[in-house]
Design an enzyme around this catalytic site. Structure first.
Site, PDB file in Angstrom:
ATOM      1  CG  ASP A 169      37.611  22.335  23.248  1.00 15.27           C
ATOM      2  OD1 ASP A 169      37.202  21.877  22.951  1.00 15.27           O
ATOM      3  OD2 ASP A 169      37.515  23.043  23.937  1.00 15.27           O
ATOM      4  CD  GLU A 184      39.620  19.855  30.844  1.00 15.37           C
ATOM      5  OE1 GLU A 184      39.137  20.609  31.513  1.00 15.37           O
ATOM      6  OE2 GLU A 184      39.501  18.949  29.593  1.00 15.37           O
ATOM      7  CG  ASP A 186      33.873  21.492  28.453  1.00 12.16           C
ATOM      8  OD1 ASP A 186      34.935  20.643  28.420  1.00 12.16           O
ATOM      9  OD2 ASP A 186      33.471  22.699  27.887  1.00 12.16           O
TER      10      ASP A 186
END
Length: 671
Positions: free
Chosen positions: A463, A399, A396
């Site tokens: 998400d 970014e 995860d």
């Protein structure tokens, strides 16, 4: 590649396509200077640019050299060159190198020829608009935002409370590459903030907040051959692991209770390949919901005897997956180890930079430090995860690199920010390769940038909100799969049921049912409990939902022979499993703008029901084939819209008449 000089200008053609047209009255190149303001708050960015100078370079002198064709641009004849482009290539490929003779230049604008009816796709993973024509797309990796629609209440509330509302162009995975309906692709080799502007009829404008290293062009006679070329350029993924074909990966984060819940899900007839427990590292409570404890090792209190459980599940053909990201919480056991070794990015004072990730602070592991890369790949992923027995994980948060930290390689963090997802993917791939498990271990990422294809074996869509909304719901997953798939990402999937639940927005049974229907026709089926599991319906809490989900996993497993043929194509040719309709029907212009249906390989057309309350559904069937509705067996001609019944469990899916898999597809009616 040809350069045709004319009085006061030139044309650059690639395989007969006019790509650059320059004339003193209509220059193709502008340079200047800008002063940007960038503010980051928990992965969301507020960015604006003050353009100090934007000058058209009207005069161009074309010279043949041993390295290719050199084009010196200046503001006017007799003035010194400010930018020199060197162009080389062959009939189908060209490379344009940039050399700034004026060192004050930090903004470049290039105009590329366009047709008024042209379509463009790509840009990394674009969630709102697959066809990018008519809009401007900044290319900067970030949180995608909640709602992603400035006219919606949920986006307004997210902006007000956490600066996290997002917009149509926000994406975890940008990439400065596009594919044109004129059958060419353009890629900008840069990690700087950039933007594609497709709002003008006569030209596309590329904006880069630095002098780009180069621009690459590729022209091919068909879309298929163009996608093959791009996948070869950016890298191809290994085949999916054999264990994935056993069914869905069930996402639970309920501690030791996850095991019994999994047994209940299996008892309902669900085909299961894996159990994914992102909370394997433990939890902490925040106002956003239960968050993971960012210290990447098994938490024995939450999952007692986990290692033995992994072995027992593996004997039954069920793999265990976890979670990791490239940051370490200050109150974890790994933080002091990395801190003492100097593995974190630094602040202005030369100390370890700490980042607030939502009510807890973390250090940013510096992947420009080779020793930090080796430590994370070996110590964290290798020992704590692979050697422990994990068969995969969510990798995860690629970014999130802050833009004010200082890195070992000395490069400005604003230039490393876009590069970070690819570095993060490489760390994971390196750990997997070190154990000889490439193609057996499956990690998946939401963040990406140029070159992530070479390292990341599976994308996930990020998400989404737990709803049917146009810019942040179920339908956005299709656009994400299609846009990223054109650029060499063969495998894509999403959180079945969505993830983000805020401001009273919660899942419905209908949403899970429709999302599961789509998931059965993707390379990997995986569920997620979302950021607030207790507030949201889960697949095992409603008997009807669970029965439906179990059946859709049976559909997925039934199609495995076909899926394996698509995986073989991805490995040998780089073609994505989920494909835009035009990839195989390029003579049918109606397919160019369709983003709510896709080809699952060459022979299946899937049109998921993505609006609430739909009991029948209309979709377009491409011209050039006859189509068989898989649930009724009825045949429809191509080149027209068709409306079919779409009750739960029978999403609009059609196969090509005469497919070699027709018997397999017909078998779906018996499930």
């Amino acid at each position: 590649m040809q350069i045709q000089t004319q009085p006061n200008g030139f044309d650059l053609l690639l395989d007969g396509r006019l790509v650059l047209h320059h004339h003193s009255d209509a220059p193709c190149l502008f340079v200047g200077h800008g002063d940007a303001r960038m503010d980051m708050y928990r992965g969301n960015f507020d960015i604006e640019d003050y353009v100090v100078e934007r000058t058209p370079l009207r005069h161009a002198e074309v010279t043949e050299t041993s390295d290719g064709i050199e084009i010196a641009f200046s503001a006017a004849e007799g003035q010194p060159a400010r930018m020199v482009l060197t162009v080389s290539g062959d009939e189908r490929n060209a490379v344009v190198f940039f050399n700034a003779h004026d060192l004050s230049v930090n903004r470049v604008w290039l105009r590329v020829q366009a047709d008024a009816d042209e379509h463009v796709w790509g840009g990394g993973e674009q969630m709102s608009y697959f066809d990018m024509r008519g809009r401007r797309f900044p290319l900067w990796t970030s949180e995608p935002g909640v709602g992603r629609d400035k006219t919606s209440e949920i986006t307004f509330k997210a902006d007000v409370t956490g600066k996290s509302g997002g917009d149509y162009w926000n994406t975890n995975y940008p990439q400065p590459t596009y594919v044109s309906s004129r059958r060419y692709a353009l890629h900008v080799e840069t990690t700087a903030y950039s933007a594609f502007d497709f709002r003008r009829d006569g030209f596309h404008e590329i904006e880069v907040w630095a002098v780009p290293e180069r621009i690459e062009l590729a022209a091919r006679p068909s879309f298929v051959s163009l996608v093959e070329a791009l996948s070869e350029r950016f890298g191809r993924q290994p085949p999916l692991p054999e264990w994935v074909y056993g069914g869905a990966i069930i996402g639970l984060k309920d501690g030791a209770r996850s095991y019994q819940r999994l047994e209940n899900i299996i008892a309902a007839g669900t085909k299961v390949s894996g159990l994914w427990c992102e909370d394997w590292v433990g939890l902490r409570n925040t106002s956003f919901g239960a968050r993971l404890f960012w210290d990447w090792k098994a938490n024995e209190e939450r999952y007692p005897g986990l290692r033995q459980r992994l072995a027992e599940m593996a004997d039954r053909g069920i793999r265990f997956l976890g979670y990791v990201n490239p940051y370490l919480a200050v109150d974890g056991s790994l933080f002091p180890e990395a801190d003492a070794a100097g593995y974190f990015a630094k602040n202005e004072a030369g100390e370890t930079a700490l980042v607030d990730f939502g009510e807890f602070d973390c250090g940013v592991v510096d992947f420009t430090n080779p020793d930090a890369v080796e430590w994370f790949a070996e110590r964290v992923i290798g020992q704590n995860m692979i050697d422990f027995g994990l068969s995969g994980w969510m990798a995860d948060f690629g970014e999130y690199l802050p833009i004010d930290v200082h890195l070992t390689n000395g490069v400005d963090a604003r230039l490393m920010h876009n590069a970070w997802p690819t570095l993060w993917a490489e760390v994971n791939a390196r750990a997997v390769e070190s154990r000889g498990k490439t193609g057996e271990i499956l990690f998946f990422m939401r963040a990406g940038y140029t070159g992530v294809q070479r390292y990341c074996p599976l994308l996930w869509a990020g998400d989404q909100s737990v709803d049917f909304t146009r810019h942040d719901g179920l339908v956005t997953v299709i656009s994400g799969a299609l846009s990223s798939g054109l650029l060499g990402n063969a495998y894509h999937h999403s959180d079945i049921g969505g993830y983000t639940s805020l401001f009273g927005n919660v899942r419905t049974a209908e949403l899970i049912i429709r999302w599961a229907e789509m998931g059965a026709f993707t390379p990997v089926m995986r569920t997620h409990e979302g950021n607030r599991p207790r507030d949201n319906l889960q697949i095992d809490q409603d008997p009807e939902v669970l029965r439906h989900f179990a059946r859709m996993t049976q559909v997925y497993v039934h199609l495995v022979p076909y899926l394996k043929s698509l995986v073989a194509e991805a490995s040998s040719r780089g073609l994505p499993v989920q494909r835009p309709l035009f990839l195989h029907f390029e003579d049918d212009a109606r397919t160019y703008a369709i983003q709510d249906a896709y080809l699952y390989g060459p022979d299946l057309l899937v049109a998921p029901v993505w609006q609430a309350g739909g009991t029948e559904w209309t979709t377009y069937l491409p011209a050039g084939a006859e189509w068989v509705h898989v649930w009724s067996g009825e045949t429809y001609p191509g080149g027209a819209d068709v409306t079919v019944a779409a009750p739960y469990g029978k999403p609009p899916v059609f196969h090509r008449a005469g497919s070699r898999f027709s018997e397999l597809f017909a078998g779906l009616r018996n499930l």
